[in-house]
Structures are given as C-alpha cells and as structure tokens.
Design a protein around this motif. Structure first.
Motif, PDB file in Angstrom:
ATOM      1  N   GLU A 152     -11.563  -7.407  16.264  1.00 41.19           N
ATOM      2  CA  GLU A 152     -12.202  -6.313  15.526  1.00 41.19           C
ATOM      3  C   GLU A 152     -13.659  -6.126  15.954  1.00 41.19           C
ATOM      4  O   GLU A 152     -14.108  -4.996  16.175  1.00 41.19           O
ATOM      5  CB  GLU A 152     -12.117  -6.566  14.024  1.00 41.19           C
ATOM      6  CG  GLU A 152     -10.727  -6.359  13.448  1.00 41.19           C
ATOM      7  CD  GLU A 152     -10.725  -6.421  11.938  1.00 41.19           C
ATOM      8  OE1 GLU A 152     -11.093  -5.423  11.292  1.00 41.19           O
ATOM      9  OE2 GLU A 152     -10.348  -7.466  11.393  1.00 41.19           O
ATOM     10  N   SER A 153     -14.415  -7.218  16.072  1.00 35.53           N
ATOM     11  CA  SER A 153     -15.828  -7.089  16.437  1.00 35.53           C
ATOM     12  C   SER A 153     -15.984  -6.585  17.868  1.00 35.53           C
ATOM     13  O   SER A 153     -16.914  -5.826  18.170  1.00 35.53           O
ATOM     14  CB  SER A 153     -16.549  -8.426  16.261  1.00 35.53           C
ATOM     15  OG  SER A 153     -15.973  -9.431  17.075  1.00 35.53           O
ATOM     16  N   GLU A 154     -15.091  -6.986  18.783  1.00 36.91           N
ATOM     17  CA  GLU A 154     -15.183  -6.551  20.167  1.00 36.91           C
ATOM     18  C   GLU A 154     -14.715  -5.110  20.345  1.00 36.91           C
ATOM     19  O   GLU A 154     -15.345  -4.323  21.047  1.00 36.91           O
ATOM     20  CB  GLU A 154     -14.345  -7.467  21.069  1.00 36.91           C
ATOM     21  CG  GLU A 154     -14.924  -8.850  21.264  1.00 36.91           C
ATOM     22  CD  GLU A 154     -16.251  -8.825  22.002  1.00 36.91           C
ATOM     23  OE1 GLU A 154     -16.370  -8.066  22.982  1.00 36.91           O
ATOM     24  OE2 GLU A 154     -17.173  -9.543  21.582  1.00 36.91           O
ATOM     25  N   MET A 155     -13.605  -4.751  19.708  1.00 37.37           N
ATOM     26  CA  MET A 155     -13.029  -3.419  19.891  1.00 37.37           C
ATOM     27  C   MET A 155     -13.679  -2.374  18.990  1.00 37.37           C
ATOM     28  O   MET A 155     -13.910  -1.241  19.408  1.00 37.37           O
ATOM     29  CB  MET A 155     -11.523  -3.463  19.633  1.00 37.37           C
ATOM     30  CG  MET A 155     -10.742  -4.297  20.632  1.00 37.37           C
ATOM     31  SD  MET A 155     -10.839  -3.680  22.324  1.00 37.37           S
ATOM     32  CE  MET A 155      -9.893  -2.177  22.188  1.00 37.37           C
TER      33      MET A 155
ATOM     34  N   GLU B 297      -5.331   7.889  14.192  1.00 37.49           N
ATOM     35  CA  GLU B 297      -6.365   8.696  13.546  1.00 37.49           C
ATOM     36  C   GLU B 297      -7.581   8.941  14.430  1.00 37.49           C
ATOM     37  O   GLU B 297      -8.428   9.765  14.106  1.00 37.49           O
ATOM     38  CB  GLU B 297      -6.802   8.025  12.244  1.00 37.49           C
ATOM     39  CG  GLU B 297      -5.638   7.810  11.263  1.00 37.49           C
ATOM     40  CD  GLU B 297      -6.079   7.109   9.996  1.00 37.49           C
ATOM     41  OE1 GLU B 297      -7.312   6.958   9.796  1.00 37.49           O
ATOM     42  OE2 GLU B 297      -5.210   6.713   9.206  1.00 37.49           O
ATOM     43  N   LYS B 298      -7.698   8.198  15.554  1.00 34.14           N
ATOM     44  CA  LYS B 298      -8.867   8.282  16.436  1.00 34.14           C
ATOM     45  C   LYS B 298     -10.161   8.057  15.630  1.00 34.14           C
ATOM     46  O   LYS B 298     -11.180   8.715  15.837  1.00 34.14           O
ATOM     47  CB  LYS B 298      -8.917   9.635  17.156  1.00 34.14           C
ATOM     48  CG  LYS B 298      -7.789   9.830  18.171  1.00 34.14           C
ATOM     49  CD  LYS B 298      -7.954   8.903  19.362  1.00 34.14           C
ATOM     50  CE  LYS B 298      -6.806   9.044  20.348  1.00 34.14           C
ATOM     51  NZ  LYS B 298      -6.845  10.266  21.120  1.00 34.14           N
ATOM     52  N   LYS B 299     -10.091   7.089  14.701  1.00 36.44           N
ATOM     53  CA  LYS B 299     -11.253   6.718  13.902  1.00 36.44           C
ATOM     54  C   LYS B 299     -11.393   5.204  13.899  1.00 36.44           C
ATOM     55  O   LYS B 299     -10.391   4.490  13.865  1.00 36.44           O
ATOM     56  CB  LYS B 299     -11.123   7.223  12.461  1.00 36.44           C
ATOM     57  CG  LYS B 299     -11.170   8.733  12.306  1.00 36.44           C
ATOM     58  CD  LYS B 299     -11.024   9.119  10.843  1.00 36.44           C
ATOM     59  CE  LYS B 299     -11.041  10.649  10.669  1.00 36.44           C
ATOM     60  NZ  LYS B 299     -10.874  11.034   9.256  1.00 36.44           N
ATOM     61  N   VAL B 300     -12.638   4.731  13.944  1.00 33.64           N
ATOM     62  CA  VAL B 300     -12.895   3.297  13.864  1.00 33.64           C
ATOM     63  C   VAL B 300     -13.964   3.033  12.813  1.00 33.64           C
ATOM     64  O   VAL B 300     -14.827   3.876  12.564  1.00 33.64           O
ATOM     65  CB  VAL B 300     -13.364   2.712  15.218  1.00 33.64           C
ATOM     66  CG1 VAL B 300     -12.297   2.864  16.270  1.00 33.64           C
ATOM     67  CG2 VAL B 300     -14.660   3.358  15.681  1.00 33.64           C
ATOM     68  N   MET B 301     -13.873   1.867  12.207  1.00 32.81           N
ATOM     69  CA  MET B 301     -14.919   1.417  11.292  1.00 32.81           C
ATOM     70  C   MET B 301     -15.437   0.081  11.794  1.00 32.81           C
ATOM     71  O   MET B 301     -14.681  -0.864  11.980  1.00 32.81           O
ATOM     72  CB  MET B 301     -14.391   1.276   9.858  1.00 32.81           C
ATOM     73  CG  MET B 301     -15.486   0.851   8.871  1.00 32.81           C
ATOM     74  SD  MET B 301     -14.881   0.612   7.195  1.00 32.81           S
ATOM     75  CE  MET B 301     -14.500   2.310   6.742  1.00 32.81           C
ATOM     76  N   ARG B 302     -16.739   0.014  12.021  1.00 34.36           N
ATOM     77  CA  ARG B 302     -17.328  -1.222  12.497  1.00 34.36           C
ATOM     78  C   ARG B 302     -17.181  -2.331  11.457  1.00 34.36           C
ATOM     79  O   ARG B 302     -17.115  -2.067  10.255  1.00 34.36           O
ATOM     80  CB  ARG B 302     -18.815  -1.020  12.811  1.00 34.36           C
ATOM     81  CG  ARG B 302     -19.088  -0.133  14.016  1.00 34.36           C
ATOM     82  CD  ARG B 302     -20.585  -0.081  14.284  1.00 34.36           C
ATOM     83  NE  ARG B 302     -20.910   0.716  15.466  1.00 34.36           N
ATOM     84  CZ  ARG B 302     -22.144   0.869  15.930  1.00 34.36           C
ATOM     85  NH1 ARG B 302     -23.162   0.259  15.333  1.00 34.36           N
ATOM     86  NH2 ARG B 302     -22.351   1.609  17.004  1.00 34.36           N
ATOM     87  N   VAL B 303     -17.129  -3.568  11.929  1.00 31.85           N
ATOM     88  CA  VAL B 303     -17.109  -4.711  11.021  1.00 31.85           C
ATOM     89  C   VAL B 303     -18.393  -4.699  10.198  1.00 31.85           C
ATOM     90  O   VAL B 303     -19.488  -4.601  10.751  1.00 31.85           O
ATOM     91  CB  VAL B 303     -17.002  -6.042  11.808  1.00 31.85           C
ATOM     92  CG1 VAL B 303     -17.101  -7.232  10.866  1.00 31.85           C
ATOM     93  CG2 VAL B 303     -15.709  -6.087  12.597  1.00 31.85           C
ATOM     94  N   GLY B 304     -18.251  -4.752   8.881  1.00 31.48           N
ATOM     95  CA  GLY B 304     -19.409  -4.686   8.000  1.00 31.48           C
ATOM     96  C   GLY B 304     -19.874  -3.279   7.712  1.00 31.48           C
ATOM     97  O   GLY B 304     -20.839  -3.078   6.966  1.00 31.48           O
ATOM     98  N   GLY B 305     -19.198  -2.283   8.278  1.00 34.67           N
ATOM     99  CA  GLY B 305     -19.584  -0.889   8.071  1.00 34.67           C
ATOM    100  C   GLY B 305     -18.906  -0.264   6.858  1.00 34.67           C
ATOM    101  O   GLY B 305     -17.963  -0.822   6.302  1.00 34.67           O
ATOM    102  N   LYS B 306     -19.373   0.909   6.466  1.00 32.31           N
ATOM    103  CA  LYS B 306     -18.827   1.610   5.309  1.00 32.31           C
ATOM    104  C   LYS B 306     -18.299   2.999   5.670  1.00 32.31           C
ATOM    105  O   LYS B 306     -17.603   3.620   4.860  1.00 32.31           O
ATOM    106  CB  LYS B 306     -19.900   1.744   4.214  1.00 32.31           C
ATOM    107  CG  LYS B 306     -20.364   0.402   3.662  1.00 32.31           C
ATOM    108  CD  LYS B 306     -21.404   0.592   2.564  1.00 32.31           C
ATOM    109  CE  LYS B 306     -21.876  -0.745   2.005  1.00 32.31           C
ATOM    110  NZ  LYS B 306     -22.911  -0.578   0.944  1.00 32.31           N
TER     111      LYS B 306
END
Length: 373
Positions: A216-219, A269-278
């Motif tokens: 998750e953190s890398e991708m 969905e072509k959407k990502v959420m960073r680790v720790g993000g909102k």
C-alpha cells in the motif's frame, strides 16, 4: 443495538450498494436483495423475494445460481452468469455457518461484466477485419522496432509487433504472457512509446519485489507522519507517479490474494488513497500487465482472482519463447558470429566457446550480447 434497527441498517446497505447483494436462507429461499439490480435478470422485486434460487435456476433466470453452488459445495464460489436479457454477470457467494458448522444463510455479490466482455469481443472483431499493411509500412515498422532491441524474422513476433501498433492507439489494458527472458518489458515500453501517452511517465513495477506489508505505501503512497520512519513530506505512490502515463505491472501473477483485492479497486475506480490520507485521488493511467505464469490455471486453483483476471485480460498477447523461433536465433547468431570472426583479438577456441553459448541463450541474453558485440 435493537434488532429492528439492525434490519434497517442492513436494508439500507443492500439498497445503496453498487453491487447486487442477495441473501438466502439455508434452503436457498431469497430473504433480501437489491431490487434495482434485478433488471439485468429481467424480473421485478415481487418475482423473486421469497422464492427459491433452485426454482429461478430451473426457469433459466439464474443461469447458474451462485447460491445453489455455495449450498452444494459448502464454500465460497465465484461464477459467470448469462442472463435472459443477454447480460454477463460476475457473481461471488459466501456461506455463513453457525457454531455447529451448518450453513444458516448465503450472501452473494454480483456485478454486470457485459461491457468489459463486449469491449473484448469488439476488439477481436476489429482484429479479424484488419488487413495487412503495405510493404513499405512493414519496413518502417521493422526499423522502428529495432530501436527497442527487437530484431525479428519470424511471423509470430511480427504479428505481435503489428498488434502492439494497433492497440497502442487505444487505452485498452494489455496482458503480456510468456516465459522469462522473451522481452515482455521491451514490448511494454514499445507499446507506451507509440501511444498518445508517450510524453507522459512510464512506470515499471516488478510485483514480485514488493513485500505484501509494503504494497500500500509503495503503490498508493503515504501522507506525512502516517507511520514511524515515513518521509516528513509524504510520498507519491507508484500509481500516482503514472498519472496520465502508463503503469506496467510486471510479474502480476506474484501478487498475494490480499493485495489483488486492493489493486482491483484501484483498477475499477482509477482512484487511490494514500496511507494515512483522508481524500481519494483520481489517477488517469493506462495499464499494461505481464506474467510468466499460467494465469488461467492460477484462477482455476483460486490463486488469482477471477474478477481481476477479467480486468487485466482485455487484450492478451502471447510472446513465444525464442527457443521455438529458429529464424531469429540464426539471425542473431550470424550477426554476432561475423563480429567475432572480424575481431582478430579473439582466439579460435574462444569463438568456439561463444558459439556454443549463443545456441543456449534466451531472448534477454541475446539482447545483452547484441549490445556488447
């Protein structure tokens, strides 16, 4: 929380879900379902609530029934259904057991896959209609391929190069299949370089080198201070780095099942959420995947998700091992042998050793040797 409130919450979850959620009892009688999605089966809400999935299967409405399959096998199952309305539905069913190990109910999730399959069929139809390019165009193509280190004299590789030129003009997902050393990453770069995204990033990811705990953190990347040791400014993930460009997932068959589920959501969905993000970030990218494994066999064994397979297998390209391509072996062999013979610094016994080695190379080794000589 009181029982009637729990029922209200459950009804709202089913009603607002993007999936068709259906719940049956241990006998296959439908207890709850999302009425908005049953149009793909060609029936209304009053025609399925309280009815047995076995009866609906007999009538050809559920063909086949995922609930009947789960009740029979007593385990999670996944199938493709073909409806009377001409739709193709991906259905996944999960059994729920009591403390004695008996099935008390089955819950399923269904998604309409018709559009994806239609795109694949449309591509195949267009491919059958395409005619051969004129001789001069073929020559230009050959010269262009050489700049990527692709020198070919076989019809199978020539056909792959032709297909790459065709699909490079679209954003369709391509799956490159073939053993190690046949040049899958080279073909991926060639596809990107001839696409409308050629001036945007080409991000290559070897899936076998990313530990499951760091996926998750890398991708997806991470926000500042999201975990101990994190960069103070945060970090862009590899998917985010591929924005407006091409994301090449090499060795995608090496991904663990838990990671496959996370990747599937991003591809859908072509959407990502960073680790720790909102907040989710919309990332526009073109996907190319590659594997040296028999991915269809992995799907049958439950080692690779069927829904992810259908996402990446839009346009599969099988790259043959060069050991079968005697023409290209002779082509490379003759070029390098001439170079060796012209160089008086090489002794005769060295030349004999190198010719033996050349006979046993794979495509990657040949490419490296071509660059050396």
């Amino acid at each position: 929380m009181e029982k009637h409130i729990l029922n209200m919450v459950l009804d709202k979850i089913i009603e607002t879900s993007n999936n068709n959620i259906t719940i049956t009892d241990h006998q296959g009688v439908i207890l709850r379902s999302n009425p908005n999605h049953w149009s793909i089966y060609g029936i209304k809400a009053d025609q399925y609530l309280g009815k047995s999935v076995y009866q609906l299967q007999k009538e050809g409405i559920l063909s086949p029934s995922i609930h009947a399959m789960v009740l029979e096998n007593k385990k999670t199952c996944q199938i493709l259904q073909h409806t009377k309305t001409g739709k193709v539905v991906m259905a996944t069913g999960f059994p729920i057991f009591d403390e004695k190990g008996n099935i008390v109910c089955v819950i399923s999730y269904s998604q309409d896959q018709t559009e994806i399959l239609n795109l694949q069929e449309e591509y195949e139809r267009l491919q059958r209609k395409l005619v051969s390019y004129q001789t001069e165009v073929e020559e230009l193509r050959e010269k262009d391929a050489e700049q990527y280190g692709i020198l070919f004299r076989s019809q199978s590789i020539e056909q792959i190069v032709k297909t790459i030129y065709r699909v490079s003009k679209t954003d369709a997902t391509v799956l490159l299949l073939g053993p190690s050393g046949v040049g899958k990453s080279t073909f991926a770069r060639m596809l990107h370089a001839n696409s409308a995204r050629k001036n945007e990033p080409f991000i290559e990811v070897n899936c076998s080198t990313i530990p499951e705990t760091l996926f998750e953190s890398e991708m997806f990347g991470y926000e500042a201070g999201s975990f101990t040791g994190a960069n103070k400014q945060g970090k862009q993930g590899l998917i985010e780095q591929a924005k407006d460009g091409t994301l090449f997932l090499d060795e995608i068959g090496e991904l663990p099942l838990s990671v496959q589920a996370k990747l599937l959501r991003v591809l859908q969905e072509k959407k990502v959420m960073r680790v720790g993000g909102k907040e989710e970030r919309h990332i526009n990218f073109r996907l190319i995947a590659a594997t040296n494994q028999d991915i269809e066999s992995m799907v049958e064994k439950g080692e690779f998700r069927l829904d992810l397979f259908y996402r990446v297998n839009i346009i599969p390209l099988h790259i043959p091992p060069y050991v079968r391509e005697k023409k290209i072996y002779r082509f490379y062999f003759n070029i390098m042998l001439k170079v060796l013979m012209k160089n008086t610094n090489y002794q005769r016994n060295y030349i004999q050793q190198r010719t033996t080695y050349l006979h046993n190379m794979n495509g990657r080794e040949m490419f490296v040797s071509w660059k050396i000589y």
